[in-house]
Design an enzyme around this catalytic site. Sequence first.
Site, PDB file in Angstrom:
ATOM      1  N   HIS A 197      -8.801   2.654   1.313  1.00  0.00           N
ATOM      2  CA  HIS A 197      -8.883   3.379   2.602  1.00  0.00           C
ATOM      3  C   HIS A 197      -7.787   4.457   2.721  1.00  0.00           C
ATOM      4  O   HIS A 197      -7.818   5.261   3.630  1.00  0.00           O
ATOM      5  CB  HIS A 197      -8.889   2.416   3.797  1.00  0.00           C
ATOM      6  CG  HIS A 197      -7.599   1.706   4.059  1.00  0.00           C
ATOM      7  ND1 HIS A 197      -7.426   0.887   5.157  1.00  0.00           N
ATOM      8  CD2 HIS A 197      -6.432   1.670   3.381  1.00  0.00           C
ATOM      9  CE1 HIS A 197      -6.204   0.394   5.133  1.00  0.00           C
ATOM     10  NE2 HIS A 197      -5.583   0.842   4.075  1.00  0.00           N
TER      11      HIS A 197
HETATM   12  C1  LIG Z   1      -1.559  -0.081   2.191  1.00  0.00           C
HETATM   13  S1  LIG Z   1      -0.672  -0.699   0.814  1.00  0.00           S
HETATM   14  C2  LIG Z   1      -1.548  -2.194   0.455  1.00  0.00           C
HETATM   15  C3  LIG Z   1      -0.678  -3.205  -0.215  1.00  0.00           C
HETATM   16  C4  LIG Z   1      -1.324  -4.570  -0.426  1.00  0.00           C
HETATM   17  N1  LIG Z   1      -2.522  -4.476  -1.255  1.00  0.00           N
HETATM   18  C5  LIG Z   1      -1.633  -5.225   0.901  1.00  0.00           C
HETATM   19  O1  LIG Z   1      -2.812  -5.458   1.196  1.00  0.00           O
HETATM   20  O2  LIG Z   1      -0.700  -5.485   1.647  1.00  0.00           O
HETATM   21  C6  LIG Z   1      -1.151   0.393  -0.507  1.00  0.00           C
HETATM   22  C7  LIG Z   1      -0.422   0.102  -1.796  1.00  0.00           C
HETATM   23  O3  LIG Z   1      -0.873   1.028  -2.792  1.00  0.00           O
HETATM   24  C8  LIG Z   1       0.231   1.307  -3.628  1.00  0.00           C
HETATM   25  N2  LIG Z   1      -0.048   2.543  -4.385  1.00  0.00           N
HETATM   26  C9  LIG Z   1      -0.094   3.815  -3.909  1.00  0.00           C
HETATM   27  N3  LIG Z   1      -0.391   4.662  -4.928  1.00  0.00           N
HETATM   28  C10 LIG Z   1      -0.555   3.895  -6.044  1.00  0.00           C
HETATM   29  C11 LIG Z   1      -0.896   4.184  -7.388  1.00  0.00           C
HETATM   30  N4  LIG Z   1      -1.140   5.448  -7.789  1.00  0.00           N
HETATM   31  N5  LIG Z   1      -0.986   3.156  -8.262  1.00  0.00           N
HETATM   32  C12 LIG Z   1      -0.751   1.886  -7.861  1.00  0.00           C
HETATM   33  N6  LIG Z   1      -0.412   1.547  -6.601  1.00  0.00           N
HETATM   34  C13 LIG Z   1      -0.321   2.534  -5.694  1.00  0.00           C
HETATM   35  C14 LIG Z   1       1.368   1.457  -2.630  1.00  0.00           C
HETATM   36  O4  LIG Z   1       2.635   1.387  -3.276  1.00  0.00           O
HETATM   37  C15 LIG Z   1       1.092   0.274  -1.704  1.00  0.00           C
HETATM   38  O5  LIG Z   1       1.726  -0.877  -2.143  1.00  0.00           O
END
Ligand SMILES: C[S@@+](CC[C@H](N)C(=O)[O-])C[C@H]1O[C@@H](n2cnc3c(N)ncnc32)[C@H](O)[C@@H]1O
Length: 424
Positions: A322
Site C-alpha cells: 500500500h
Molecule cells: C509500513 S512498514 C510495514 C512493516 C511491517 N511489515 C509491519 O506490518 O509492521 C513498510 C516496511 O517496508 C520497508 N521497506 C521500504 N522499502 C523497502 C525496500 N526497498 N526493500 C525492503 N523493505 C523496504 C520499510 O523499511 C518498512 O519496514
Amino acid sequence: MGLAGQSELLRLSQTVLQATSAIVRHLQETNQEEPSFHQNSPVIQNDDTIEATRILLNDAAHSLLRLVNGPVNEFRSFFMTQYDLAAYQVALEFELFRNVPLNGKINLSELAQKAGIDKDRCGRVVKHLATQHVFNEIQSDIFEHSATSALIARDPSIEALLLSQVDEMFRAASESSTCVQNTPFESDSVNSPFATRFGKPAYLWYAENPEKGVRFARGMAGVAQMDSPISTLRDDFPWASLETSGKVVDIGGGSGHVSLHLASQFPGLNFVVQDSSSKMLADGQARLTPDVVERVSFMQHDFFSEQPITDASAFFIRQCLHNWNDEDCVKIIRALVPALEKCKPGTPLLINDEILPMLNQKTKFEEHLLRQYDMCMFVVFGSKQRTEKEFEKLLKRADPRFKVVKVHGTNSMGLVEAHLSHEL
Ligand SMILES: C[S@@+](CC[C@H](N)C(=O)[O-])C[C@H]1O[C@@H](n2cnc3c(N)ncnc32)[C@H](O)[C@@H]1O
C-alpha cells in the site's frame, strides 16, 4: 417516509436503540461499568459480536444525524474542521496534554506558564477541545483530563501518532490539489502531496529528519492498537498447516514484530525477517526472546531485487504494497517469481493489507474509515489501498500464472493468498 411507509428516521433511531441495548446488556452480563467521559473511565471490552454492534450503531447514528441536520448544518459542522486540527496541533506541540495533571486539576494561568505560551491562546485552544470532551473544564478556567485527553497523556504512541498527523501530514494534505495539478496523470512517492510540501518523498525526508522519523515509527505502534492488530493474524491463516520447520519469509518486515508474534504462537515454524533498513533489523534482533531466538532470523534485502530464499514454505508481505503505486508493486511481486518457481508448488504468497470493499459490501461507516487510509496513502506516498480485484490484477500483471486462491481474514486487514502455477 421510506418504501414500506415507515419513517426512515424512526428506523434508524430504532437501530440505534437496539444496538445500544445490546451493548448495555453485554456490559451487565460481563460485569463491566458503563463508560463515561471521566479520565479514569473504563473502555468497553468488546468481543466480535459487540464490535459488529458498535459498527452498526455508528453507521445508523451518523446517518440519522446527517438526515436530521441536512446538508447546510452538516457543512456548518464540517467546513471548519481544519480549525479543530489547529487546536490539536497547538495542544500537542506545546504539551498541554502532558501538562494537565492526571487525577488532578490545573488553572489556566499555570497551564499557560508550563506550556510557555500566552494565557489567551492557551485558554482558547483548551476550551475548544473541551467542547469535544477532550479535557473537561470543571469550573471557569480550571481544567482536568477527560477520558480522551488522558489517553494522549498516558500513551506516548498515541501522542506520537497524533503529532505526526497534525504536523507533517496536515501540512502535506493541504498540498493535495496542487500535487494533482502538477502531475494530473501520475502518482508516486515523488509526485505525492508530501513531496509537493516537503520537496522529497516521505521516506527520504524522514531519513533526513530522524527525530520526526522516530516519532512516525512510534506512531505506527499507535495505529496497530487501533486498526491492524497482529493478534488476529494467528487465526486468519492456517499457519500450523505449513510443513514442520517450515520457513516463512516476512518481506519488508521492519523490526519483525509480526514474525516474533507468530513465532511465539507456532513453535514449529521458522521466520526470516527481510527489510532494507539495517536499523530496523538490528532493533528486531535486539528484541528476540529466548522462546524464538533460534527460529527468527534477520536479513537485509531490497524487495525490488530478486528474492534470494528459494526454499520457503510461505512468503508474507504486510502493509508494504500500500506504500507503492501499481508499477512498483508489480516489480516487488515479480521479484518473487524466480524464488517461487524453485519452491514447492502451492507455496503461498500472503499479502496482508487493508482490502477496500466493493460497493455496499461494508457499511458507509466502515468504508469511510478504510478510505481515510486510502487518502492517507495518496497524501503521504502517492500510493493507494486496493480492492481484492486490484490485488488480483497486480498479481496477474506481475505474472499471469498467479492465482488468488483465498482471501482470509474478516476485519479491516485482509490476507490475500496467491499461488504461482508451475505450469507454463
Ligand atoms: C509500513 S512498514 C510495514 C512493516 C511491517 N511489515 C509491519 O506490518 O509492521 C513498510 C516496511 O517496508 C520497508 N521497506 C521500504 N522499502 C523497502 C525496500 N526497498 N526493500 C525492503 N523493505 C523496504 C520499510 O523499511 C518498512 O519496514
